[in-house]
Design a protein around this motif. Sequence first.
Motif, PDB file in Angstrom:
ATOM      1  N   PRO A 222       0.831  -1.202   0.000  1.00 51.13           N
ATOM      2  CA  PRO A 222       0.000   0.000   0.000  1.00 51.13           C
ATOM      3  C   PRO A 222       0.865   1.251   0.000  1.00 51.13           C
ATOM      4  CG  PRO A 222       0.213  -0.787   2.228  1.00 51.13           C
ATOM      5  CD  PRO A 222       0.956  -1.778   1.353  1.00 51.13           C
ATOM      6  N   ILE A 263       8.588  -2.443  -0.218  1.00 57.26           N
ATOM      7  CA  ILE A 263       8.137  -1.703   0.968  1.00 57.26           C
ATOM      8  C   ILE A 263       9.125  -0.578   1.299  1.00 57.26           C
ATOM      9  CG2 ILE A 263       7.621  -1.825   3.430  1.00 57.26           C
ATOM     10  CD1 ILE A 263       5.464  -3.196   1.983  1.00 57.26           C
ATOM     11  N   THR A 290      13.153   3.075   9.878  1.00 60.15           N
ATOM     12  CA  THR A 290      12.671   1.885  10.587  1.00 60.15           C
ATOM     13  C   THR A 290      11.272   2.114  11.147  1.00 60.15           C
ATOM     14  OG1 THR A 290      14.928   1.287  11.166  1.00 60.15           O
ATOM     15  CG2 THR A 290      13.177   0.280  12.470  1.00 60.15           C
ATOM     16  N   MET A 293       8.864   1.817   8.359  1.00 64.56           N
ATOM     17  CA  MET A 293       8.661   0.410   7.984  1.00 64.56           C
ATOM     18  C   MET A 293       7.638  -0.242   8.914  1.00 64.56           C
ATOM     19  SD  MET A 293      10.134  -0.859   5.368  1.00 64.56           S
ATOM     20  CE  MET A 293      10.471  -2.617   5.504  1.00 64.56           C
ATOM     21  N   LEU A 294       7.751   0.058  10.216  1.00 65.96           N
ATOM     22  CA  LEU A 294       6.813  -0.527  11.177  1.00 65.96           C
ATOM     23  C   LEU A 294       5.384  -0.068  10.907  1.00 65.96           C
ATOM     24  CD1 LEU A 294       8.951  -0.319  14.433  1.00 65.96           C
ATOM     25  CD2 LEU A 294       8.278  -2.375  13.160  1.00 65.96           C
ATOM     26  N   PHE A 296       4.172   0.485   7.955  1.00 65.74           N
ATOM     27  CA  PHE A 296       3.702  -0.357   6.849  1.00 65.74           C
ATOM     28  C   PHE A 296       3.292  -1.738   7.351  1.00 65.74           C
ATOM     29  CE2 PHE A 296       3.973   1.639   2.736  1.00 65.74           C
ATOM     30  CZ  PHE A 296       4.747   2.773   2.971  1.00 65.74           C
ATOM     31  N   VAL A 297       4.079  -2.279   8.273  1.00 64.83           N
ATOM     32  CA  VAL A 297       3.727  -3.586   8.834  1.00 64.83           C
ATOM     33  C   VAL A 297       2.359  -3.508   9.498  1.00 64.83           C
ATOM     34  CG1 VAL A 297       4.361  -5.320  10.557  1.00 64.83           C
ATOM     35  CG2 VAL A 297       6.144  -4.249   9.167  1.00 64.83           C
ATOM     36  N   GLN A 298       2.176  -2.481  10.345  1.00 63.85           N
ATOM     37  CA  GLN A 298       0.894  -2.331  11.046  1.00 63.85           C
ATOM     38  C   GLN A 298      -0.268  -2.117  10.087  1.00 63.85           C
ATOM     39  OE1 GLN A 298       1.760   0.946  13.617  1.00 63.85           O
ATOM     40  NE2 GLN A 298       2.810  -0.313  15.130  1.00 63.85           N
ATOM     41  N   LEU A 299       0.008  -1.416   9.004  1.00 64.02           N
ATOM     42  CA  LEU A 299      -1.051  -1.052   8.062  1.00 64.02           C
ATOM     43  C   LEU A 299      -1.663  -2.271   7.383  1.00 64.02           C
ATOM     44  CD1 LEU A 299      -2.511   1.337   6.670  1.00 64.02           C
ATOM     45  CD2 LEU A 299      -0.662   1.352   4.977  1.00 64.02           C
ATOM     46  N   VAL A 300      -0.846  -3.268   7.080  1.00 64.98           N
ATOM     47  CA  VAL A 300      -1.360  -4.406   6.307  1.00 64.98           C
ATOM     48  C   VAL A 300      -1.408  -5.714   7.092  1.00 64.98           C
ATOM     49  CG1 VAL A 300      -0.593  -3.465   4.105  1.00 64.98           C
ATOM     50  CG2 VAL A 300       0.911  -5.014   5.356  1.00 64.98           C
ATOM     51  N   ASN A 301      -0.787  -5.730   8.261  1.00 65.43           N
ATOM     52  CA  ASN A 301      -0.685  -6.988   8.980  1.00 65.43           C
ATOM     53  C   ASN A 301      -2.027  -7.423   9.565  1.00 65.43           C
ATOM     54  OD1 ASN A 301       0.873  -9.121  10.366  1.00 65.43           O
ATOM     55  ND2 ASN A 301       0.113  -8.042  12.176  1.00 65.43           N
ATOM     56  N   PHE A 302      -2.388  -8.674   9.358  1.00 65.03           N
ATOM     57  CA  PHE A 302      -3.565  -9.231  10.033  1.00 65.03           C
ATOM     58  C   PHE A 302      -3.321 -10.711  10.281  1.00 65.03           C
ATOM     59  CE2 PHE A 302      -5.586 -11.714   6.644  1.00 65.03           C
ATOM     60  CZ  PHE A 302      -4.960 -11.220   5.517  1.00 65.03           C
TER      61      PHE A 302
ATOM     62  N   ILE B 218      -5.190   2.587  11.451  1.00 62.11           N
ATOM     63  CA  ILE B 218      -5.592   2.422  10.064  1.00 62.11           C
ATOM     64  C   ILE B 218      -5.179   1.032   9.603  1.00 62.11           C
ATOM     65  CG2 ILE B 218      -5.489   3.344   7.713  1.00 62.11           C
ATOM     66  CD1 ILE B 218      -4.446   5.942   8.757  1.00 62.11           C
ATOM     67  N   PHE B 219      -6.073   0.374   8.897  1.00 60.35           N
ATOM     68  CA  PHE B 219      -5.761  -0.917   8.281  1.00 60.35           C
ATOM     69  C   PHE B 219      -6.095  -0.834   6.804  1.00 60.35           C
ATOM     70  CE2 PHE B 219      -7.298  -5.265   7.084  1.00 60.35           C
ATOM     71  CZ  PHE B 219      -6.057  -5.869   7.065  1.00 60.35           C
ATOM     72  N   PHE B 220      -5.211  -1.399   5.995  1.00 57.07           N
ATOM     73  CA  PHE B 220      -5.445  -1.394   4.558  1.00 57.07           C
ATOM     74  C   PHE B 220      -5.584  -2.820   4.038  1.00 57.07           C
ATOM     75  CE2 PHE B 220      -4.154  -1.828   0.230  1.00 57.07           C
ATOM     76  CZ  PHE B 220      -4.920  -0.853  -0.389  1.00 57.07           C
ATOM     77  N   GLU B 256      -8.235  -6.050  15.820  1.00 58.65           N
ATOM     78  CA  GLU B 256      -7.702  -7.247  15.157  1.00 58.65           C
ATOM     79  C   GLU B 256      -8.803  -8.011  14.429  1.00 58.65           C
ATOM     80  OE1 GLU B 256      -4.074  -6.780  15.005  1.00 58.65           O
ATOM     81  OE2 GLU B 256      -4.764  -8.736  14.327  1.00 58.65           O
ATOM     82  N   LYS B 259     -10.145  -6.132  11.369  1.00 51.34           N
ATOM     83  CA  LYS B 259      -9.255  -6.284  10.221  1.00 51.34           C
ATOM     84  C   LYS B 259      -9.599  -7.567   9.465  1.00 51.34           C
ATOM     85  CE  LYS B 259      -5.100  -5.787  12.299  1.00 51.34           C
ATOM     86  NZ  LYS B 259      -3.660  -5.493  12.428  1.00 51.34           N
ATOM     87  N   PHE B 302       4.746  -9.767   4.323  1.00 48.81           N
ATOM     88  CA  PHE B 302       6.193  -9.657   4.130  1.00 48.81           C
ATOM     89  C   PHE B 302       6.869  -9.670   5.492  1.00 48.81           C
ATOM     90  CE2 PHE B 302       7.083  -5.286   5.479  1.00 48.81           C
ATOM     91  CZ  PHE B 302       5.806  -4.736   5.476  1.00 48.81           C
ATOM     92  N   ILE B 306      13.168  -6.282  10.726  1.00 44.44           N
ATOM     93  CA  ILE B 306      13.705  -5.101  11.415  1.00 44.44           C
ATOM     94  C   ILE B 306      14.343  -5.523  12.733  1.00 44.44           C
ATOM     95  CG2 ILE B 306      13.040  -2.977  12.622  1.00 44.44           C
ATOM     96  CD1 ILE B 306      10.942  -2.608  10.402  1.00 44.44           C
TER      97      ILE B 306
END
Lengths: 306, 306
Positions: A222, A263, A290, A293-294, A296-302, B218-220, B256, B259, B302, B306
Amino acid sequence: MSLLVVGTVAFDDIETPFGRAEKVVGGAATYIALSASYYTKDIKIVSVIGDDFPEADLQDLRTRGVDLEGLQVKRGEKSFFWAGKYHANMNERDTLDTQLNVLADFDPVLPASYQESDYIMLGNLTPSVQMRVLEQLQRPPKVVALDTMNFWMDTALDELMEVLKKIDILTINDEEARQLSGEHSLVKAAEKIHEMGPRYLVIKKGEHGALLFAENQIFFAPALPLAEVFDPTGAGDTFAGGFMGYLASTDDLSFENMKRAVIYGSAMASFCVEKFSTERLKELDDDQITERMLRFVQLVNFDAKI
Amino acid sequence: MSLLVVGTVAFDDIETPFGRAEKVVGGAATYIALSASYYTKDIKIVSVIGDDFPEADLQDLRTRGVDLEGLQVKRGEKSFFWAGKYHANMNERDTLDTQLNVLADFDPVLPASYQESDYIMLGNLTPSVQMRVLEQLQRPPKVVALDTMNFWMDTALDELMEVLKKIDILTINDEEARQLSGEHSLVKAAEKIHEMGPRYLVIKKGEHGALLFAENQIFFAPALPLAEVFDPTGAGDTFAGGFMGYLASTDDLSFENMKRAVIYGSAMASFCVEKFSTERLKELDDDQITERMLRFVQLVNFDAKI
């Protein structure tokens, strides 16, 4: 690994709903090199400027590990200049002025010391100039990535198709992928573009993120949702710089590593748009990268819990 | 948990570059209920149809666990009808015909047995009709989600703003979020929309995925890149059905779990567009849904290292 960057080093006039910036430093190679410099300190630029370019800006690049031996300086000539104005939505822009200047008869020359580069990023330029660089390589590099745009599809498609046969990674936006392939579905577009040469395809969708197509696998990154996009100029080049800088520094072309590279590229682009020109790209540190990057991890992680 | 669905049950004529379908079953409540039925077998519909609606289609809904006690059947009248034609890019469509018929004076009536519903999905309808349903609830439900569109922002903004105060989750597309908030940045739009009432906001971006805004997080979720999009009709409602069906079945409003609900909604929408009308939504099984969830995991997963 050494990263060779080919592209413009230029001046921009930029107007956005947030303000104006006149004769600021821009150009694809500038953004790519600055972005990549957070990952590798072994970057070599092939480009051309006039004698109007500030020495301080060149020195700044050198201190970031950017070798400028391949940067031709044309005495008595002016650097490439672009002026553009963004619409209120920041997704569209009008070109107000383009002065090719030194770029009009640019003949890239690869210094002998650049031959060792294994990672090559051909920024958006005439396809025949991109090809001229590849022709000067005395041994095959590990990876060649190429960025291009609809203008070259309209005006130099044959030359573009020739250079596509020689490259590994193509980065273009979604509309360009559709134009190049004649397919609306990006999945089908990627299939056709793979057949043209590039094993890997990165489709940049601006605020909608980026897609990586490789070896029958797809990865989606994203864009970070931002409260303010101040100036989108150079975001695509900054993406390419982070992406290729990370690949060169890790020297790992596994799909898992290319996903990380996408990413990192997206993270660098998210910084780029926060200030005018290259301003934000000059003031970053590893902690900020860094931290992003975290995000981005939070944004898409599920957790699928399957 | 029981899921109450309010929305149209209707006929559509659909034309896409791939073909035509005439007088096929459609309507927001139909898509929502079919999609949700893969997660919960306790669904109750409030809607209205004419006596032209095929009993077989109603019976099919009943066998999927959909209670139709709140579905009014108007003798001698015709069901709501919509005809539309999609452009070649499938992202835009022209409405060719809209016949309100029974919808013109729809007064929703909540049967006594529906009072137990804790999860409520108000599909796209006149805001005053959505409000009428909420007014009939004798105790506060756990969650009320509402879908709406730009048409109501243009023609019934005051009523829409009133009903927004009463709901928990709003689902709209990106252009509608911008129109409703007056903000181009979706991050800023979400802040303003939270102030209007909804704690949670889902911004649907079609082929570009969906964003969930909740409690400063925010979640994508991406849309699945598809080789063929056959018919986008009902994809947004199908998303809402999977989303609310999953929430009702798990009865867990943690971020969670929300999401996961967004991903399940996206997975259901990716099925919906594969065939005309509700066809694909009628033939799924749990294995297909699980397999698709895994594709979403692969698409965005991904290792940041880190």
